[in-house]
Design a protein around this motif. Structure first.
Motif, short mmCIF file in Angstrom:
data_model
loop_
_atom_site.label_atom_id
_atom_site.label_comp_id
_atom_site.label_asym_id
_atom_site.label_seq_id
_atom_site.Cartn_x
_atom_site.Cartn_y
_atom_site.Cartn_z
N GLN A 69 7.63 -12.37 -13.62
CA GLN A 69 7.70 -13.39 -12.33
C GLN A 69 6.77 -14.54 -12.33
O GLN A 69 6.79 -15.57 -11.92
N GLN A 73 9.96 -16.51 -14.67
CA GLN A 73 10.94 -16.69 -13.63
C GLN A 73 10.57 -18.34 -13.15
O GLN A 73 9.44 -18.64 -12.64
N HIS A 74 11.60 -18.95 -12.79
CA HIS A 74 11.34 -20.40 -12.34
C HIS A 74 10.49 -21.31 -13.06
O HIS A 74 9.88 -22.27 -12.67
N GLN A 75 10.46 -21.23 -14.14
CA GLN A 75 9.68 -22.13 -15.16
C GLN A 75 10.46 -22.93 -15.98
O GLN A 75 11.68 -22.58 -16.31
N ILE A 100 19.52 -23.11 -11.97
CA ILE A 100 18.42 -21.95 -11.75
C ILE A 100 17.43 -22.84 -11.20
O ILE A 100 16.91 -24.08 -11.73
N PRO A 101 16.92 -22.55 -10.32
CA PRO A 101 15.65 -23.14 -9.56
C PRO A 101 14.54 -23.10 -10.55
O PRO A 101 14.36 -22.24 -11.10
N ILE A 102 14.02 -24.15 -10.57
CA ILE A 102 12.51 -24.39 -11.18
C ILE A 102 11.47 -24.87 -10.32
O ILE A 102 11.47 -25.59 -9.60
N SER A 103 10.40 -24.14 -10.51
CA SER A 103 9.33 -24.41 -9.71
C SER A 103 8.72 -25.49 -10.18
O SER A 103 8.69 -25.99 -11.37
#
Length: 146
Positions: A69, A73-75, A100-103
């Protein structure tokens, strides 16, 4: 996309790795490589820290989920395609992975450097060994911290 890290699979992988470490501890080549890494890198460096039975035993499903996480995740990521790629394949990859959501924030990675130590020979006694292993080290370049 979420990783689940099933406990049964984790237990199987841990058992296999512990058996591998036990077998490797009997090999002079493994011991020589381990010692070489220990003299080239500090134990806080990923290459200098050896994988031990205790390290494997300490890995938990919760550790893996937390690491996933915070570091995966989200990288941001890149996709590499090879072969005869057409617009169809590109569209398919975009349809599956493009949403895919990216931070906005990325994980900072530690900056490890070499910690060269003395150049005196190191001898590791291995009782009942049928063969010997030799490793030579030579540092060809240094990474300068910015």
């Amino acid at each position: 996309m979420h990783s689940v890290f099933p406990q049964k699979e984790l237990d199987t992988i841990k058992k296999i790795q512990q058996q591998t470490i036990q077998v490797n501890q009997e090999k002079t080549s493994y011991l020589a490589n381990q010692q070489m890494r220990n003299t080239l890198f500090d134990e806080s460096h990923p290459y200098g820290a050896g994988l031990t039975q205790e390290v494997i035993e300490g890995i938990t499903r919760e550790n893996l989920i937390s690491y996933y996480q915070s570091h995966w995740q989200h990288q941001p990521f890149r996709v590499f395609l090879s072969g005869k790629i057409t617009d169809t394949e590109i569209a398919l990859v975009d349809r599956i992975l493009g949403h895919i959501p990216i931070s906005d924030t990325t994980v900072s990675m530690p900056n490890h450097s070499l910690f060269p130590q003395g150049s005196s020979p190191i001898l590791i006694e291995k009782e009942n060994a049928l063969q010997s292993s030799i490793r030579l080290k030579c540092i060809l370049f240094f990474h300068k911290k910015s």
